[in-house]
Design a protein around this motif. Structure first.
Motif, PDB file in Angstrom:
ATOM      1  N   GLY A   9      36.069  51.934  39.065  1.00  0.00           N
ATOM      2  CA  GLY A   9      35.844  50.584  39.599  1.00  0.00           C
ATOM      3  C   GLY A   9      35.944  50.568  41.110  1.00  0.00           C
ATOM      4  N   SER A  12      34.049  48.114  44.134  1.00  0.00           N
ATOM      5  CA  SER A  12      34.261  46.680  44.394  1.00  0.00           C
ATOM      6  C   SER A  12      35.722  46.303  44.165  1.00  0.00           C
ATOM      7  CB  SER A  12      33.366  45.879  43.435  1.00  0.00           C
ATOM      8  OG  SER A  12      33.606  44.503  43.542  1.00  0.00           O
ATOM      9  N   GLY A  15      39.652  48.078  42.796  1.00  0.00           N
ATOM     10  CA  GLY A  15      39.421  49.525  42.785  1.00  0.00           C
ATOM     11  C   GLY A  15      38.997  50.029  44.150  1.00  0.00           C
ATOM     12  N   CYS A  41      28.472  56.300  36.765  1.00  0.00           N
ATOM     13  CA  CYS A  41      28.376  56.360  35.302  1.00  0.00           C
ATOM     14  C   CYS A  41      28.710  55.009  34.701  1.00  0.00           C
ATOM     15  CB  CYS A  41      29.322  57.420  34.762  1.00  0.00           C
ATOM     16  SG  CYS A  41      31.029  57.014  35.119  1.00  0.00           S
ATOM     17  N   SER A  44      30.850  51.896  29.627  1.00  0.00           N
ATOM     18  CA  SER A  44      30.787  51.057  28.418  1.00  0.00           C
ATOM     19  C   SER A  44      30.306  51.846  27.198  1.00  0.00           C
ATOM     20  CB  SER A  44      29.856  49.855  28.643  1.00  0.00           C
ATOM     21  OG  SER A  44      28.505  50.273  28.689  1.00  0.00           O
ATOM     22  N   ASN A  84      36.833  47.542  29.504  1.00  0.00           N
ATOM     23  CA  ASN A  84      38.239  47.314  29.868  1.00  0.00           C
ATOM     24  C   ASN A  84      39.219  48.117  29.023  1.00  0.00           C
ATOM     25  OD1 ASN A  84      36.994  45.404  31.440  1.00  0.00           O
ATOM     26  ND2 ASN A  84      38.243  43.686  30.764  1.00  0.00           N
ATOM     27  N   SER A 110      45.003  49.400  34.364  1.00  0.00           N
ATOM     28  CA  SER A 110      45.039  47.988  34.742  1.00  0.00           C
ATOM     29  C   SER A 110      44.960  47.116  33.506  1.00  0.00           C
ATOM     30  CB  SER A 110      43.895  47.649  35.696  1.00  0.00           C
ATOM     31  OG  SER A 110      42.657  47.850  35.057  1.00  0.00           O
ATOM     32  N   TYR A 153      38.587  39.048  26.582  1.00  0.00           N
ATOM     33  CA  TYR A 153      39.192  39.597  27.800  1.00  0.00           C
ATOM     34  C   TYR A 153      40.695  39.843  27.590  1.00  0.00           C
ATOM     35  CZ  TYR A 153      40.515  39.964  32.741  1.00  0.00           C
ATOM     36  OH  TYR A 153      41.008  40.401  33.941  1.00  0.00           O
ATOM     37  N   LYS A 157      42.983  43.442  27.475  1.00  0.00           N
ATOM     38  CA  LYS A 157      44.124  43.722  28.353  1.00  0.00           C
ATOM     39  C   LYS A 157      45.410  43.990  27.566  1.00  0.00           C
ATOM     40  CE  LYS A 157      41.665  43.341  32.042  1.00  0.00           C
ATOM     41  NZ  LYS A 157      41.349  44.542  32.813  1.00  0.00           N
ATOM     42  N   GLY A 186      47.505  39.211  39.038  1.00  0.00           N
ATOM     43  CA  GLY A 186      47.310  37.790  38.747  1.00  0.00           C
ATOM     44  C   GLY A 186      45.879  37.439  39.109  1.00  0.00           C
ATOM     45  N   ILE A 187      45.666  36.285  39.727  1.00  0.00           N
ATOM     46  CA  ILE A 187      44.311  35.945  40.164  1.00  0.00           C
ATOM     47  C   ILE A 187      44.073  36.545  41.548  1.00  0.00           C
ATOM     48  CG2 ILE A 187      42.744  34.073  40.802  1.00  0.00           C
ATOM     49  CD1 ILE A 187      43.275  34.163  37.847  1.00  0.00           C
ATOM     50  N   VAL A 188      43.070  37.412  41.637  1.00  0.00           N
ATOM     51  CA  VAL A 188      42.752  38.087  42.899  1.00  0.00           C
ATOM     52  C   VAL A 188      41.322  37.701  43.295  1.00  0.00           C
ATOM     53  CG1 VAL A 188      42.660  40.321  44.077  1.00  0.00           C
ATOM     54  CG2 VAL A 188      44.150  40.029  42.076  1.00  0.00           C
ATOM     55  N   THR A 190      38.019  38.434  44.158  1.00  0.00           N
ATOM     56  CA  THR A 190      37.071  39.559  44.132  1.00  0.00           C
ATOM     57  C   THR A 190      35.755  39.042  43.549  1.00  0.00           C
ATOM     58  OG1 THR A 190      37.491  40.232  41.850  1.00  0.00           O
ATOM     59  CG2 THR A 190      38.989  41.140  43.494  1.00  0.00           C
ATOM     60  N   PRO A 191      34.715  39.874  43.543  1.00  0.00           N
ATOM     61  CA  PRO A 191      33.465  39.446  42.898  1.00  0.00           C
ATOM     62  C   PRO A 191      33.669  39.009  41.437  1.00  0.00           C
ATOM     63  CG  PRO A 191      33.066  41.348  44.267  1.00  0.00           C
ATOM     64  CD  PRO A 191      34.557  41.150  44.279  1.00  0.00           C
ATOM     65  N   LEU A 192      34.671  39.617  40.763  1.00  0.00           N
ATOM     66  CA  LEU A 192      34.896  39.254  39.356  1.00  0.00           C
ATOM     67  C   LEU A 192      35.323  37.797  39.193  1.00  0.00           C
ATOM     68  CD1 LEU A 192      36.208  41.455  36.612  1.00  0.00           C
ATOM     69  CD2 LEU A 192      37.634  39.486  37.031  1.00  0.00           C
TER      70      LEU A 192
HETATM   71  P1  NAI Z   1      35.218  43.711  40.514  1.00  0.00           P
HETATM   72  O1  NAI Z   1      34.108  43.096  39.754  1.00  0.00           O
HETATM   73  O2  NAI Z   1      35.336  43.420  41.953  1.00  0.00           O
HETATM   74  O3  NAI Z   1      35.194  45.305  40.322  1.00  0.00           O
HETATM   75  C1  NAI Z   1      35.025  45.889  39.067  1.00  0.00           C
HETATM   76  C2  NAI Z   1      34.279  47.202  39.242  1.00  0.00           C
HETATM   77  O4  NAI Z   1      34.125  47.764  37.933  1.00  0.00           O
HETATM   78  C3  NAI Z   1      32.860  47.029  39.822  1.00  0.00           C
HETATM   79  O5  NAI Z   1      32.667  47.884  40.926  1.00  0.00           O
HETATM   80  C4  NAI Z   1      31.947  47.373  38.683  1.00  0.00           C
HETATM   81  O6  NAI Z   1      30.725  47.977  39.070  1.00  0.00           O
HETATM   82  C5  NAI Z   1      32.822  48.329  37.861  1.00  0.00           C
HETATM   83  N1  NAI Z   1      32.358  48.371  36.475  1.00  0.00           N
HETATM   84  C6  NAI Z   1      32.112  47.337  35.655  1.00  0.00           C
HETATM   85  N2  NAI Z   1      31.591  47.756  34.505  1.00  0.00           N
HETATM   86  C7  NAI Z   1      31.493  49.104  34.593  1.00  0.00           C
HETATM   87  C8  NAI Z   1      31.011  50.103  33.720  1.00  0.00           C
HETATM   88  N3  NAI Z   1      30.453  49.797  32.550  1.00  0.00           N
HETATM   89  N4  NAI Z   1      31.088  51.384  34.113  1.00  0.00           N
HETATM   90  C9  NAI Z   1      31.589  51.705  35.338  1.00  0.00           C
HETATM   91  N5  NAI Z   1      32.047  50.799  36.211  1.00  0.00           N
HETATM   92  C10 NAI Z   1      31.998  49.511  35.846  1.00  0.00           C
HETATM   93  O7  NAI Z   1      36.532  43.298  39.718  1.00  0.00           O
HETATM   94  P2  NAI Z   1      38.083  43.317  40.142  1.00  0.00           P
HETATM   95  O8  NAI Z   1      38.494  41.930  40.326  1.00  0.00           O
HETATM   96  O9  NAI Z   1      38.343  44.314  41.179  1.00  0.00           O
HETATM   97  O10 NAI Z   1      38.737  43.775  38.759  1.00  0.00           O
HETATM   98  C11 NAI Z   1      39.047  45.112  38.481  1.00  0.00           C
HETATM   99  C12 NAI Z   1      39.895  45.147  37.211  1.00  0.00           C
HETATM  100  O11 NAI Z   1      41.080  44.379  37.448  1.00  0.00           O
HETATM  101  C13 NAI Z   1      39.199  44.525  36.003  1.00  0.00           C
HETATM  102  O12 NAI Z   1      39.543  45.273  34.857  1.00  0.00           O
HETATM  103  C14 NAI Z   1      39.826  43.161  35.914  1.00  0.00           C
HETATM  104  O13 NAI Z   1      39.877  42.675  34.608  1.00  0.00           O
HETATM  105  C15 NAI Z   1      41.230  43.423  36.433  1.00  0.00           C
HETATM  106  N6  NAI Z   1      41.850  42.214  36.929  1.00  0.00           N
HETATM  107  C16 NAI Z   1      41.273  41.478  37.936  1.00  0.00           C
HETATM  108  C17 NAI Z   1      41.840  40.275  38.313  1.00  0.00           C
HETATM  109  C18 NAI Z   1      41.253  39.415  39.361  1.00  0.00           C
HETATM  110  O14 NAI Z   1      41.724  38.273  39.504  1.00  0.00           O
HETATM  111  N7  NAI Z   1      40.274  39.850  40.140  1.00  0.00           N
HETATM  112  C19 NAI Z   1      43.049  39.784  37.652  1.00  0.00           C
HETATM  113  C20 NAI Z   1      43.575  40.632  36.638  1.00  0.00           C
HETATM  114  C21 NAI Z   1      42.983  41.806  36.294  1.00  0.00           C
END
Ligand code: NAI
Length: 263
Positions: A9, A12, A15, A41, A44, A84, A110, A153, A157, A186-188, A190-192
């Protein structure tokens, strides 16, 4: 360049912040993501997961010192469970032979503060039994039903943290010196979370209300680098004793909701 850490990850959000911080510290990162990096890669599915393990092995000089898994999705679709949970497990297991060659191997998975939302226990059990096809079938059914709670989701987790705690204490992981822990952001911002935190989002207030913080969201919107700090530390040699811990990096959200009587 002392240590080599695999970060999934890494293109973005959290990660990417982890990868940047590790490099800033002078260590080396093997960046894994479907959207670019050293290893491109799709975690999923089996082909993508196998490709990841093979390419990391090809790039690494016979060992890696850690893996931090932040590849993930937030949509209420089966693919969220596939990435996830099953993608996370495959990534960690895929680099295990390389971790075994490290002097101080670490695994940081995570989960999420959202693991405290309602989840589907049957789907979680299927995940923990490695029964991906059946777990994804339940997720496909749930995806068609409206829920207040993000069941797919949250289940991904819950499964992730339970798998981490189970593996962490086994002879073939912790017993071999591979120290494994799980971070719950918690809530961060990010693009997600971009859409759910947008001003016109119909669920922004619900998200804030269900993730209370000691410092309100309006005053402190957590940024990816804040979550990266604890994750990178857990992957470092400085962590010599934390094992199987579930660390809520969430500005007190879990403590507010669960209080002090969970022991
Ligand atoms: P993000 O969307 O900024 O980054 C996620 C990264 O995972 C992206 O670069 C994306 O290309 C990659 N990804 C997604 N599907 C993929 C796949 N099939 N194969 C390879 N790479 C893949 O998201 P963020 O916010 O950095 O989240 C990262 C992790 O942290 C997630 O598991 C999310 O559930 C968890 N998280 C995030 C929170 C938030 O508030 N942003 C809160 C709690 C957990």
């Amino acid at each position: 360049m002392d240590r080599i850490i695999v970060v999934t990850g890494s293109a973005s959000g959290i990660g990417e912040a982890c990868a940047n911080l590790i490099e800033k510290k002078g260590d080396r990162v093997i960046r894994v993501d479907r959207d670019g990096g050293d290893v491109v890669c799709d975690l999923s599915n089996k082909e993508g997961r196998d490709e990841m393990a093979a390419k990391v092995k090809e790039i690494a000089p016979g060992y890696v010192d850690g893996i931090i898994t932040y590849a993930g999705l937030g949509v209420s679709e089966p693919v969220t469970l596939a990435v996830n949970f099953f993608g996370l497990v495959a990534a960690v297991e895929g680099v295990k032979p390389l971790l075994e060659k490290s002097k101080a191997p670490r695994v940081v998975t995570s989960a999420s503060r959202s693991s405290l939302y309602a989840h589907d226990p049957i789907m979680v059990d299927l995940c923990l039994q490695g029964r991906e096809e059946e777990a994804l079938e339940i997720a496909a059914t749930l995806a068609k039903i409206e829920h207040e709670d993000p069941l797919i989701y949250a289940s991904s987790k819950v499964a992730a943290v339970r798998w981490t705690r189970r593996m962490a204490i086994l002879p073939e992981w912790g017993g071999m010196g591979i120290l494994m822990n799980c971070v719950h952001p918690g809530i961060v911002e990010t693009p997600l979370t971009k859409d759910v935190l947008a001003d016109d989002s119909p669920i922004k207030q619900w998200v804030y209300d269900t993730h209370p913080q000691v410092i309100p969201h309006q005053q402190h919107t957590v940024q990816p680098h804040e979550t990266a700090g604890i994750s990178v530390w857990l992957a470092s040699e400085e962590n010599t004793i934390l094992v199987g811990q579930s660390i809520f990096a969430d500005l007190g959200s879990e403590a507010i909701l669960r209080g002090d009587n969970i022991w």
